[in-house]
Design a protein around this motif. Structure first.
Motif, PDB file in Angstrom:
ATOM      1  N   SER A  66       0.839  -1.184   0.000  1.00  0.00           N
ATOM      2  CA  SER A  66       0.000   0.000   0.000  1.00  0.00           C
ATOM      3  C   SER A  66       0.878   1.240   0.000  1.00  0.00           C
ATOM      4  O   SER A  66       2.000   1.221   0.522  1.00  0.00           O
ATOM      5  CB  SER A  66      -0.945   0.015   1.200  1.00  0.00           C
ATOM      6  N   LEU A  67       0.329   2.290  -0.584  1.00  0.00           N
ATOM      7  CA  LEU A  67       1.043   3.562  -0.695  1.00  0.00           C
ATOM      8  C   LEU A  67       0.113   4.662  -0.244  1.00  0.00           C
ATOM      9  O   LEU A  67      -0.861   4.995  -0.915  1.00  0.00           O
ATOM     10  CB  LEU A  67       1.500   3.779  -2.140  1.00  0.00           C
ATOM     11  N   ASP A  68       0.403   5.196   0.939  1.00  0.00           N
ATOM     12  CA  ASP A  68      -0.388   6.282   1.504  1.00  0.00           C
ATOM     13  C   ASP A  68      -0.152   7.558   0.690  1.00  0.00           C
ATOM     14  O   ASP A  68       0.972   7.812   0.269  1.00  0.00           O
ATOM     15  CB  ASP A  68       0.035   6.480   2.959  1.00  0.00           C
ATOM     16  N   PRO A  69      -1.172   8.367   0.478  1.00  0.00           N
ATOM     17  CA  PRO A  69      -0.965   9.599  -0.294  1.00  0.00           C
ATOM     18  C   PRO A  69       0.024  10.548   0.361  1.00  0.00           C
ATOM     19  O   PRO A  69       0.563  11.437  -0.314  1.00  0.00           O
ATOM     20  CB  PRO A  69      -2.358  10.219  -0.382  1.00  0.00           C
ATOM     21  N   TYR A  70       0.270  10.359   1.652  1.00  0.00           N
ATOM     22  CA  TYR A  70       1.224  11.216   2.344  1.00  0.00           C
ATOM     23  C   TYR A  70       2.597  10.569   2.453  1.00  0.00           C
ATOM     24  O   TYR A  70       3.468  11.085   3.167  1.00  0.00           O
ATOM     25  CB  TYR A  70       0.667  11.599   3.713  1.00  0.00           C
ATOM     26  N   GLY A  71       2.769   9.444   1.804  1.00  0.00           N
ATOM     27  CA  GLY A  71       4.106   8.898   1.637  1.00  0.00           C
ATOM     28  C   GLY A  71       4.381   7.511   2.139  1.00  0.00           C
ATOM     29  O   GLY A  71       5.068   6.745   1.454  1.00  0.00           O
ATOM     30  N   PRO A  72       3.920   7.116   3.334  1.00  0.00           N
ATOM     31  CA  PRO A  72       4.337   5.813   3.869  1.00  0.00           C
ATOM     32  C   PRO A  72       3.894   4.651   2.985  1.00  0.00           C
ATOM     33  O   PRO A  72       2.801   4.656   2.424  1.00  0.00           O
ATOM     34  CB  PRO A  72       3.619   5.747   5.222  1.00  0.00           C
ATOM     35  N   THR A  73       4.775   3.684   2.872  1.00  0.00           N
ATOM     36  CA  THR A  73       4.457   2.451   2.156  1.00  0.00           C
ATOM     37  C   THR A  73       4.486   1.289   3.131  1.00  0.00           C
ATOM     38  O   THR A  73       5.199   1.322   4.141  1.00  0.00           O
ATOM     39  CB  THR A  73       5.461   2.179   1.023  1.00  0.00           C
ATOM     40  N   ARG A  74       3.696   0.289   2.813  1.00  0.00           N
ATOM     41  CA  ARG A  74       3.681  -0.931   3.616  1.00  0.00           C
ATOM     42  C   ARG A  74       3.688  -2.125   2.688  1.00  0.00           C
ATOM     43  O   ARG A  74       3.111  -2.080   1.599  1.00  0.00           O
ATOM     44  CB  ARG A  74       2.451  -0.988   4.521  1.00  0.00           C
ATOM     45  N   TYR A  75       4.321  -3.189   3.149  1.00  0.00           N
ATOM     46  CA  TYR A  75       4.417  -4.407   2.355  1.00  0.00           C
ATOM     47  C   TYR A  75       4.059  -5.615   3.208  1.00  0.00           C
ATOM     48  O   TYR A  75       4.304  -5.651   4.407  1.00  0.00           O
ATOM     49  CB  TYR A  75       5.841  -4.582   1.817  1.00  0.00           C
ATOM     50  N   ALA A  76       3.511  -6.616   2.546  1.00  0.00           N
ATOM     51  CA  ALA A  76       3.342  -7.902   3.206  1.00  0.00           C
ATOM     52  C   ALA A  76       4.723  -8.491   3.492  1.00  0.00           C
ATOM     53  O   ALA A  76       5.676  -8.265   2.725  1.00  0.00           O
ATOM     54  CB  ALA A  76       2.542  -8.843   2.309  1.00  0.00           C
ATOM     55  N   ASP A  77       4.829  -9.230   4.579  1.00  0.00           N
ATOM     56  CA  ASP A  77       6.118  -9.821   4.947  1.00  0.00           C
ATOM     57  C   ASP A  77       6.681 -10.678   3.819  1.00  0.00           C
ATOM     58  O   ASP A  77       7.896 -10.728   3.609  1.00  0.00           O
ATOM     59  CB  ASP A  77       5.959 -10.674   6.206  1.00  0.00           C
ATOM     60  N   SER A  78       5.794 -11.330   3.080  1.00  0.00           N
ATOM     61  CA  SER A  78       6.226 -12.265   2.044  1.00  0.00           C
ATOM     62  C   SER A  78       6.888 -11.583   0.855  1.00  0.00           C
ATOM     63  O   SER A  78       7.583 -12.240   0.075  1.00  0.00           O
ATOM     64  CB  SER A  78       5.028 -13.087   1.552  1.00  0.00           C
ATOM     65  N   VAL A  79       6.695 -10.264   0.717  1.00  0.00           N
ATOM     66  CA  VAL A  79       7.274  -9.562  -0.440  1.00  0.00           C
ATOM     67  C   VAL A  79       8.224  -8.463  -0.027  1.00  0.00           C
ATOM     68  O   VAL A  79       8.866  -7.844  -0.883  1.00  0.00           O
ATOM     69  CB  VAL A  79       6.167  -8.969  -1.347  1.00  0.00           C
TER      70      VAL A  79
END
Length: 122
Positions: free
Chosen positions: A50-63
């Motif tokens: 996911s990519l927050d419009p204010y910058g932070p990104t998050r990823y599943a552990d598997s990727v």
């Protein structure tokens, strides 16, 4: 009318890379949380990045460490760079935009693309 159109899927060997694109219309990538999901046969759909419009990104552990989510606001396009692909990455990949503008997670409702197939062989 909101449309999300994915492209870039295909069949690759393990260890290779692919870049998925998602052309977005009807919402703006600059102020909506943008996401990639995937669904493998017989499994539930899972969030990949996911990519927050204010910058932070998050990823599943598997990727984590192999995938990179990014966007080009001028083109209103979302991307997913996938490196070091594994057979377990095989799935239909979906682009999604949060229903409301603002930070990720406001509503749990999404606009969806139709998906693009990624197949990784060993």
């Amino acid at each position: 009318q909101v449309q999300l159109v994915e492209s870039g899927g295909g069949s690759v060997q393990a260890g290779e890379s692919l870049r998925l694109s998602c052309a977005v219309s009807g919402v703006t990538t600059s102020n909506h949380c943008m996401r990639w999901f995937r669904q493998a046969p017989g499994k539930e759909r899972e969030g990949v990045a996911s990519l927050d419009p204010y910058g932070p990104t998050r990823y599943a552990d598997s990727v984590e460490g192999r995938y990179t989510i990014s966007k080009d606001n001028a083109k209103n396009t979302l991307y997913l760079q996938m490196n070091s692909l594994k057979p377990e990455d095989t799935a239909m990949y979906y682009c999604a935009a949060d229903f409301f503008a603002g930070p990720c997670g406001r509503s749990g409702r999404y606009y969806w693309g139709q998906g693009t197939q990624v197949t990784v062989s060993s």
